[in-house]
Design an enzyme around this catalytic site. Structure first.
Site, PDB file in Angstrom:
ATOM      1  N   HIS A 198     169.086 -33.800  15.583  1.00 32.03           N
ATOM      2  CA  HIS A 198     167.642 -33.614  15.390  1.00 32.03           C
ATOM      3  C   HIS A 198     166.813 -33.962  16.623  1.00 32.03           C
ATOM      4  O   HIS A 198     165.596 -33.810  16.598  1.00 32.03           O
ATOM      5  CB  HIS A 198     167.150 -34.439  14.199  1.00 32.03           C
ATOM      6  CG  HIS A 198     167.074 -35.900  14.500  1.00 32.03           C
ATOM      7  ND1 HIS A 198     168.182 -36.719  14.462  1.00 32.03           N
ATOM      8  CD2 HIS A 198     166.041 -36.693  14.868  1.00 32.03           C
ATOM      9  CE1 HIS A 198     167.833 -37.943  14.783  1.00 32.03           C
ATOM     10  NE2 HIS A 198     166.537 -37.967  15.038  1.00 32.03           N
TER      11      HIS A 198
HETATM   12  C1  UD1 Z   1     161.436 -38.699  13.866  1.00 27.78           C
HETATM   13  C2  UD1 Z   1     161.440 -39.646  15.061  1.00 27.78           C
HETATM   14  C3  UD1 Z   1     162.861 -39.866  15.542  1.00 27.78           C
HETATM   15  C4  UD1 Z   1     163.762 -40.321  14.398  1.00 27.78           C
HETATM   16  C5  UD1 Z   1     163.669 -39.298  13.270  1.00 27.78           C
HETATM   17  C6  UD1 Z   1     164.554 -39.696  12.113  1.00 27.78           C
HETATM   18  C7  UD1 Z   1     159.386 -39.512  16.421  1.00 27.78           C
HETATM   19  C8  UD1 Z   1     158.830 -39.099  17.731  1.00 27.78           C
HETATM   20  N1  UD1 Z   1     160.661 -39.144  16.178  1.00 27.78           N
HETATM   21  O1  UD1 Z   1     161.881 -37.435  14.328  1.00 27.78           O
HETATM   22  O2  UD1 Z   1     162.878 -40.861  16.544  1.00 27.78           O
HETATM   23  O3  UD1 Z   1     165.090 -40.432  14.864  1.00 27.78           O
HETATM   24  O4  UD1 Z   1     162.295 -39.202  12.858  1.00 27.78           O
HETATM   25  O5  UD1 Z   1     164.780 -38.607  11.242  1.00 27.78           O
HETATM   26  O6  UD1 Z   1     158.722 -40.160  15.657  1.00 27.78           O
HETATM   27  N2  UD1 Z   1     159.733 -32.417   8.503  1.00 27.78           N
HETATM   28  C9  UD1 Z   1     159.922 -32.024   7.195  1.00 27.78           C
HETATM   29  N3  UD1 Z   1     159.845 -32.985   6.221  1.00 27.78           N
HETATM   30  C10 UD1 Z   1     159.592 -34.277   6.494  1.00 27.78           C
HETATM   31  C11 UD1 Z   1     159.388 -34.660   7.833  1.00 27.78           C
HETATM   32  C12 UD1 Z   1     159.476 -33.720   8.818  1.00 27.78           C
HETATM   33  O7  UD1 Z   1     160.161 -30.869   6.895  1.00 27.78           O
HETATM   34  O8  UD1 Z   1     159.574 -35.101   5.553  1.00 27.78           O
HETATM   35  C13 UD1 Z   1     159.863 -31.396   9.557  1.00 27.78           C
HETATM   36  C14 UD1 Z   1     158.536 -30.867  10.008  1.00 27.78           C
HETATM   37  O9  UD1 Z   1     158.705 -29.517  10.284  1.00 27.78           O
HETATM   38  C15 UD1 Z   1     158.273 -31.607  11.299  1.00 27.78           C
HETATM   39  C16 UD1 Z   1     159.674 -31.813  11.826  1.00 27.78           C
HETATM   40  O10 UD1 Z   1     160.500 -31.983  10.667  1.00 27.78           O
HETATM   41  O11 UD1 Z   1     157.448 -30.911  12.146  1.00 27.78           O
HETATM   42  C17 UD1 Z   1     159.834 -33.016  12.722  1.00 27.78           C
HETATM   43  O12 UD1 Z   1     159.371 -34.204  12.087  1.00 27.78           O
HETATM   44  P1  UD1 Z   1     158.757 -35.408  12.964  1.00 27.78           P
HETATM   45  O13 UD1 Z   1     158.218 -36.455  12.054  1.00 27.78           O
HETATM   46  O14 UD1 Z   1     157.871 -34.877  14.005  1.00 27.78           O
HETATM   47  O15 UD1 Z   1     159.975 -36.007  13.777  1.00 27.78           O
HETATM   48  P2  UD1 Z   1     161.551 -36.100  13.510  1.00 27.78           P
HETATM   49  O16 UD1 Z   1     162.218 -34.968  14.200  1.00 27.78           O
HETATM   50  O17 UD1 Z   1     161.867 -36.318  12.070  1.00 27.78           O
END
Ligand code: UD1
Length: 357
Positions: A198
Site C-alpha cells: 500500500h
Molecule cells: C495510511 C498511512 C500509512 C499507513 C496506512 C495503514 C498516511 C500518510 N499514511 O496510508 O502510513 O501505513 O494508513 O493502512 O497517513 N481508503 C478507503 N477506505 C478507508 C481509508 C482509505 O477506501 O477506510 C482509500 C481511499 O481511496 C484513500 C486511500 O485509501 O484515498 C488512501 O488512504 P489514506 O488514508 O490516504 O492512506 P493509506 O494509504 O491508508
C-alpha cells in the site's frame, strides 16, 4: 489519538494499561473508515470504543492533515488534557502533534525515533515533525533512541519496546485458535505466500505498481500468493487494468482482513511479501521470513537477525531471498526480547505517569 489501521493495533496494547492509571479520552480521527480497515479492529482487539470521532475521511495530504487539525483544535480546548498521545507516522499523527504543540499541551509519541532516512515518504516527514515537537518520545528500539540522540532529542527518549509486539504476543495464539481464514480460503499451512502492498511509492506510480506485480508473480512460481489488497492499491490496480491478469499468474486477491485473520495468515505462510512496517514485525514475531518490497526499513533488527530482506522491486532478488532466508519456524527468532518482551504498553503508561502525569 488514533485514526488508521495500525494505530488501532497499537492502542490495543496501551489503552487498557493507561486506563489503570489515568483517564483516557480516545479520539478516532476517521482517516480509515472502511469496516475492514477500522471497526473490525476495535471488535477483535478489545480497544475501548472511541470517546470522540472526527470523520476526516480521505483526501490529499494537505486536506487530510488540515481536517485533523481543524477537528482536534476545539477538542483540545474543551478536554484540556494533561498530555496528548499520538501513535506512529500517519497524517493523523502529524495533525495531532501540531494541535498539541500549538495548544501548549505536552505531546507524547509512541514509536518515536523510527527513521527510513527517506524524506520522499510522507510517513518520514510525519515522524520527523512529531518527534521534534514531543516532550516524551516513546521508542520501540535501541536504534530509535540512537536516531533521536543524533538529532539532539535524546533527552525526550524512553525505550519502552514495541507496542505492536505486545499485541502480536498476546493475539498470535488467539488468532491460530479463532480465525478460520485458512479454511475459508482453502489454504494449507506453509503452502502459500501472504502479500500486502500500500505504500504510495509502490502503488501510485503505474510503472512501480507493474514492477511490484512482477515481484509477486515471480514469488507465485514458488508458492501461490494470497494478496490482501488495501483500498488504495485496489483503486490503482483497477485504474491500470491490472486486476484481471493476476489470477492466471498465481496471485489471488482478497479484501483487507481483520487483525486475527491477517495474523493467522502470516503465521501459517511460507513467507510474507510486503511493504508494510507492521507486517515486517509480525512476520518476525512469528518466525516467518519476510521479503520487503522497499529499499529501506525502519525495523533494522529484522534484517540484522536474518529474517527480513529488502528487495525493492527486483523479482530475482525476491526469489533469492525466499531461497536463502530461514524457513518458517525453523529457528526461534529473538523477536520478543528485541522488541520489549511484551511489556511496551505497560511501560508507555508508566512513562506517561512519571514524566507527564
Ligand atoms: C495510511 C498511512 C500509512 C499507513 C496506512 C495503514 C498516511 C500518510 N499514511 O496510508 O502510513 O501505513 O494508513 O493502512 O497517513 N481508503 C478507503 N477506505 C478507508 C481509508 C482509505 O477506501 O477506510 C482509500 C481511499 O481511496 C484513500 C486511500 O485509501 O484515498 C488512501 O488512504 P489514506 O488514508 O490516504 O492512506 P493509506 O494509504 O491508508
Amino acid at each position: 489519538m488514533i485514526g488508521n489501521r495500525p494505530q488501532f493495533v497499537k492502542a490495543a496494547a496501551v489503552s487498557t494499561k493507561l486506563r489503570e492509571r489515568a483517564e483516557e479520552v480516545l479520539v478516532h480521527t476517521g482517516q480509515h473508515y472502511d469496516r475492514e480497515l477500522s471497526e473490525i479492529f476495535f471488535e477483535e482487539l478489545g480497544v475501548p470504543p472511541p470517546d470522540r470521532r472526527l470523520e476526516v475521511g480521505s483526501g490529499t495530504h494537505a486536506a487530510q492533515t488540515a481536517a485533523v487539525v481543524k477537528g482536534l483544535e476545539p477538542l483540545a480546548d474543551e478536554v484540556a488534557p494533561d498530555a496528548v498521545l499520538v501513535y506512529g507516522d500517519t497524517n493523523s499523527t502529524l495533525g495531532g502533534a501540531l494541535v498539541a504543540a500549538k495548544a501548549g499541551i505536552p505531546l507524547a509519541h509512541v514509536e518515536a525515533g523510527m527513521r527510513s532516512f527517506n524524506r520522499s515518504m510522507p510517513e518520514e516527514v510525519n515522524r520527523v515533525v512529531a518527534d521534534a515537537l514531543s516532550a516524551l518520545s516513546l521508542c520501540s528500539t535501541d536504534a530509535a533512541v540512537r536516531n533521536l540522540q543524533r538529532e539532539g532529542l535524546g533527552e525526550t527518549a524512553v525505550l519502552v519496546g514495541d507496542v505492536m509486539a505486545d499485541v502480536a504476543m498476546i493475539f498470535g495464539p488467539v488468532a491460530d485458535e479463532r480465525s478460520n481464514v485458512l479454511a475459508r480460503l482453502r489454504l494449507e499451512p506453509g503452502g502459500f505466500i501472504a502479500a500486502t502492498a500500500h505504500r504510495a511509492r509502490n502503488v501510485d506510480d503505474p510503472a512501480n505498481l507493474r514492477a511490484l506485480i512482477e515481484v509477486l508473480a515471480r514469488g507465485a512460481r514458488e508458492a501461490p500468493v494470497v494478496f490482501a489488497v488495501h483500498p488504495r492499491t485496489r483503486a490503482r490496480l483497477e485504474a491500470e487494468g491490472l486486476v484481471d491478469g493476476l489470477r492466471e499468474r498465481g496471485i489471488r486477491t482478497v479484501a483487507p482482513l481483520g487483525y486475527l485473520d491477517i495474523t493467522r495468515l502470516v503465521r501459517a505462510s511460507r513467507a510474507v511479501f510486503t511493504d508494510s512496517g507492521g507486517l515486517q514485525k509480525e512476520a518476525f514475531m512469528a518466525s516467518v521470513p519476510c521479503i520487503t518490497m522497499r529499499d529501506e526499513t525502519e525495523w533494522v533488527e529484522t534484517i540484522e537477525t536474518g529474517w527480513n530482506r529488502l528487495v525493492g522491486l527486483d523479482p530475482e532478488a525476491a526469489v533469492r531471498a525466499l531461497a536463502e532466508l530461514p524457513r518458517p519456524g525453523r529457528e526461534t527468532s529473538p523477536a520478543a526480547e528485541l522488541y520489549g518482551g511484551g511489556m511496551a504498553g505497560e511501560r508507555v503508561a508508566r512513562a506517561l505517569a512519571d514524566r507527564l502525569g
